[in-house]
Design an enzyme around this catalytic site. Structure first.
Site, PDB file in Angstrom:
ATOM      1  CG  HIS A  59      -0.504   0.043   2.543  1.00  0.00           C
ATOM      2  ND1 HIS A  59      -0.289   1.232   3.200  1.00  0.00           N
ATOM      3  CD2 HIS A  59      -0.191  -0.927   3.438  1.00  0.00           C
ATOM      4  CE1 HIS A  59       0.130   0.980   4.437  1.00  0.00           C
ATOM      5  NE2 HIS A  59       0.210  -0.328   4.610  1.00  0.00           N
ATOM      6  CD  GLU A 188      -3.042  -1.609   5.327  1.00  0.00           C
ATOM      7  OE1 GLU A 188      -2.971  -2.674   5.946  1.00  0.00           O
ATOM      8  OE2 GLU A 188      -2.755  -0.519   5.853  1.00  0.00           O
TER       9      GLU A 188
END
Ligand code: CO
Ligand code: ZN
Length: 323
Positions: A59, A188
């Site tokens: 992420h 995320e």
């Protein structure tokens, strides 16, 4: 590790990953067959093959804060984006997208919640940029990058170190039949949001998420058995996923091939993109490789360069093997 420095120092709280994505696009373009950016902002980089679809995911976003009220004395009240810590914010600095720096101070004597804190942006007061913070503006920890004796410390190693690893794997990968998707996901830290749509769009045969994991081999620590410098950790379980045995085995095999020492990660809580990927579509065989990090979610997250390099070696080998 100039690229890791550049990645960690980029501004990218969840939902504002553009600067990070731009750096990654510049790096991967000479090595990728194609890339695209989906609706939510995930960067999907492809190295084409005729074999199975493997999705690697890291992420781009970092934790941060968002201004909720700018009061009449121009103090900024805020809430968290992801798991920011009161102890890490308090008496430290945050940086807004426009580069403006604020000092985080406390409203009450012993702050326990983010709402006990405020941001004083007077520190950087120049006539032309004074008080130009508005409700909805976001900021991140001010945490510079340092390298020292085989270790790095910075803000946002979570998960720019994962982005760095994926970029290195793409750069170093030799020929493979596998159809490789390198996904640099968004949001995320707010609940694995980007990885969910990216996995749905790609529908991979198997996947590996690359993220960090808490490592408290320090005074007063010991809750987790991981050691800094003990090698990358093969995730067994966290609060979002039980890793697929076949992918776990694949990672173990890859570590053996690359002669990389590994550790095992078992967490009661927390989650990574693996959690969203494995329940996507009709289900995806998913595992995860984690870089042990001390002082997670603070401005001085610390990792071992050897662990990072070990992760690159393991994943390079995963990319060239069939499930
Ligand atoms: Co995190
Ligand atoms: Zn992370």
């Amino acid at each position: 590790m100039a690229l890791l420095k550049k990645l960690t120092q980029a501004f990218g709280p969840s939902g504002n990953e553009d600067a990070v994505r731009d750096i990654i696009i510049e790096e991967i373009t000479p090595y990728a067959d194609e890339y695209s950016v989906d609706t939510l902002g995930n960067l999907i980089v492809r190295k084409k093959g005729t074999g199975k679809k493997l999705m690697l995911c890291a992420h781009m976003d970092e934790i941060g804060v968002i201004a909720t009220v700018v009061d009449d004395k121009k103090f900024v009240h805020f809430s968290g984006i992801g798991g920011v810590k009161v102890s890490a914010l308090h008496q430290n600095k945050v940086v807004f997208a426009n580069g403006e720096v604020g000092v985080v101070a406390e409203k009450s004597e012993k702050p326990t919640k983010v709402s006990d804190l405020y941001i004083d942006v007077l520190l950087d007061c120049k006539a032309d940029n004074l008080y130009n913070i508005s409700v909805g503006d976001v900021a991140v920890y001010d945490g510079k990058y340092d390298e020292n004796g085989g270790f790095v410390s910075s803000k946002a190693l979570d998960d720019r170190v994962g982005c760095y690893i994926l970029i290195e794997v793409l750069k170093q990968i030799e020929k493979t039949d596998n159809d490789l998707y390198f996904v640099f996901s968004v949001q995320e830290e707010l609940g694995l949001r980007g990885a969910k749509t990216a996995a749905f769009g790609i529908s991979p045969d198997y996947a590996v998420a690359v993220d960090v994991t808490p490592c408290d081999d320090v005074p007063g620590g010991g809750k987790y058995p991981l050691k800094l410098g003990g090698g990358p950790a093969i995730k067994v379980k966290d609060g979002s996923v039980i890793c697929h045995p076949r992918v776990k085995k694949l990672l173990e095999q890859a570590a053996k091939t690359g002669r990389v020492a590994v550790q095992y990660e078992v967490l009661d809580k927390g989650g990574t993109d693996a959690g969203a990927i494995h329940t996507s579509g009709a289900g995806v065989a998913t595992g995860a490789l984690s870089v042990p990090v001390r002082y997670l979610h603070t401005p001085c997250e610390t990792a071992s360069i050897a662990d990072i390099e070990g992760a690159v070696t393991v994943l390079k080998s995963v990319c060239s093997e069939a499930l």
